[in-house]
Design a protein around this motif. Structure first.
Motif, short mmCIF file in Angstrom:
data_model
loop_
_atom_site.label_atom_id
_atom_site.label_comp_id
_atom_site.label_asym_id
_atom_site.label_seq_id
_atom_site.Cartn_x
_atom_site.Cartn_y
_atom_site.Cartn_z
N GLY A 9 10.35 6.69 -2.12
CA GLY A 9 9.08 7.40 -2.01
C GLY A 9 8.66 8.01 -3.34
O GLY A 9 7.51 7.88 -3.76
N ARG A 60 -3.36 3.63 -1.63
CA ARG A 60 -3.62 2.79 -2.79
C ARG A 60 -3.01 1.41 -2.59
O ARG A 60 -1.80 1.29 -2.37
N ASP A 90 5.38 7.08 -5.72
CA ASP A 90 4.43 8.09 -6.22
C ASP A 90 4.19 7.90 -7.71
O ASP A 90 3.06 7.95 -8.20
N GLU A 125 0.85 -1.20 0.00
CA GLU A 125 0.00 0.00 0.00
C GLU A 125 0.88 1.24 0.00
O GLU A 125 1.93 1.29 0.66
N TRP A 126 0.46 2.24 -0.78
CA TRP A 126 1.16 3.52 -0.78
C TRP A 126 0.14 4.63 -1.00
O TRP A 126 -0.64 4.60 -1.93
N GLN A 127 0.16 5.61 -0.10
CA GLN A 127 -0.76 6.74 -0.17
C GLN A 127 -2.21 6.29 -0.29
O GLN A 127 -3.00 6.86 -1.04
#
Length: 440
Positions: A154, A52, A158, A48-50
């Motif tokens: 990071g 999502r 993105d 998971e990132w941000q």
């Protein structure tokens, strides 16, 4: 993880693919060691990132022109790449452009899916100018990162999230997952356990109907625990393929040690363990030790005598005798004689698991529980006036009973009561938990 977009991490061996996966998920999920070819099977984890969510697929390194096992690992990588929503192509800045990198890049340029070129091991500013050498691949601007130290990851994530397709499927999957949790649904977990090279991965692939684990006649091919949820006539079942387990004294490298640890964790987390034994070698001392370890974990066991078709009549009789003598402590555990390679008798496995699942979920009325306990105590009173005053089943998955007693019950008497409950309610080898509480 059903419905989530997939991100495949590909590249030649030892460029840091598994280190990148561990960095993204924030834990040591994939085995990492400074040796080429440590990752052999596709390993799928949720990340998971941000906000999502997506699936990360860690693949074995591309080893074009290698031996038979190398070719199988490379095919697994190609398959993961073709099934992915986005591909992350990882290269090593310290070695520069290699012939293997160029060949992989040629394949990736023909894909319809977006590709992110990740230049790994850019541990400091001095190495950043070196990344532009990889522009010649024609895969867009490279992303300099250090998977080991987290530098640049990071910004990379993105960019990755921006390339993912709309997550309508993920939203629906999450809604269904929560609905199942609200209804108390539980995916039954089945671990395949056994010594190296007894046929676990071949059986795993047959059970899930997919060439998921690399199958080869080299002992120790599976390094990570690989799991897949399959819809069956008995409901959803999670099959977990584990690394072959050997005695600790025989484990001579860090990679195999972590594989051993993962296999033990899979045993502890499973609802049923399939103990796979090579019939051509008989019941070995290590098979006995594995059976004891599974039994101690409280998991019901189904014994699978694989490669049984290779035995003659005399060898089959001898194997039956070995099972009766060396695995006698397993009691009434189901024993199936199968061939993972040809599929012979593997159709009997699901019904056997179905019985285990039914017992695992069973709930018994309090009245019947107390009737069985009363009869057991009348037949064999507790020592020194110890007596169960009241009993109830507090939970299932597995069946858990709470006994309220007037004083502490000896462990031997608790085992007697457990056996009485198991026999009365025909629970076979399903683990039963008994909790004793002293009542004033």
């Amino acid at each position: 993880m059903t419905g989530l977009p997939t991100v495949a991490i590909v590249g030649r061996p030892n460029v840091g693919k598994s280190t990148l996966l561990n960095r993204i998920v924030g834990r040591r999920e994939a085995i990492v060691q400074e040796l080429p070819g440590v990752t052999r099977d596709r390993k799928v984890v949720e990340a998971e990132w941000q906000g999502r969510e997506f699936k990360l697929v860690d693949t074995g390194g591309w080893m074009l022109g290698g031996d038979d096992l190398d070719e199988k690992v490379s095919k697994q990588s190609e398959r993961a790449m073709l099934e992915a929503s986005v591909v992350m192509f990882v290269v090593d800045v310290t070695t520069g452009v290699t012939e293997e990198d160029s060949r992989v890049a040629n394949i990736l340029r023909r894909l319809d899916q977006p590709v992110i070129l990740v230049v790994n091991k850019v541990d400091d500013v001095a190495r950043e100018p070196l990344v532009w050498e990889f522009v010649q691949f024609g895969l867009g601007d490279p992303w300099p990162v250090s998977s080991l130290h987290g530098r640049g990851t990071g910004d990379l994530l993105d960019a990755l999230v921006d390339l993912l397709p709309p997550d309508l499927d993920a939203i629906e999957a999450e809604r269904q997952r929560k609905a199942e949790e609200d209804q108390g649904a539980k995916v039954f977990s089945v671990a395949l356990i056994g010594r190296p090279n007894v046929g676990k991965s071949t059986l795993f692939n047959r059970l899930i109907g997919d060439d998921r684990s690399v199958v080869h006649d080299m002992p120790g091919t599976t390094r990570d625990a690989i799991d897949t949820v399959v819809e069956t006539s008995e409901g959803p079942i999670r099959f977990v393929d584990t690394a072959g387990m050997r005695r600790k004294s025989k484990i001579d490298d860090n990679t195999e040690y972590y594989s051993f640890v993962r296999a033990l964790q899979a045993v502890d987390a499973s609802d049923v363990a399939l103990l796979v034994i090579d019939s051509t070698e008989g019941i070995t001392h290590q098979d006995q030790r594995l059976a004891e370890r599974i039994d101690a974990a409280g998991s019901p066991i189904v014994v699978l005598l694989n490669k049984h078709e290779l035995l003659d009549a005399k060898q089959r009789l001898d194997l039956d005798y070995q099972v009766s003598q060396r695995l006698a402590f397993l009691g009434n555990s189901v024993v199936l004689k199968i061939s993972a390679l040809t599929g012979k008798n593997t159709h009997k496995l699901l019904p056997a698991l179905g019985e285990a699942i039914e017992s695992y979920h069973r709930r018994v009325p309090t009245r019947k529980v107390n009737e069985v306990i009363a009869l057991a105590q009348a037949s064999q009173p507790g020592p020194h006036g110890a007596r169960v005053l009241y009993a109830t089943q507090g939970a299932n998955d597995p069946p858990t009973f709470t006994l309220f007693a007037n004083k502490e019950l000896p462990a031997t008497y608790v085992r007697y009561l457990e056996r009485s409950l198991r026999e009365a309610f025909d629970m076979g080898t399903t683990p039963i938990k008994l909790r004793v509480r002293k009542r004033d």
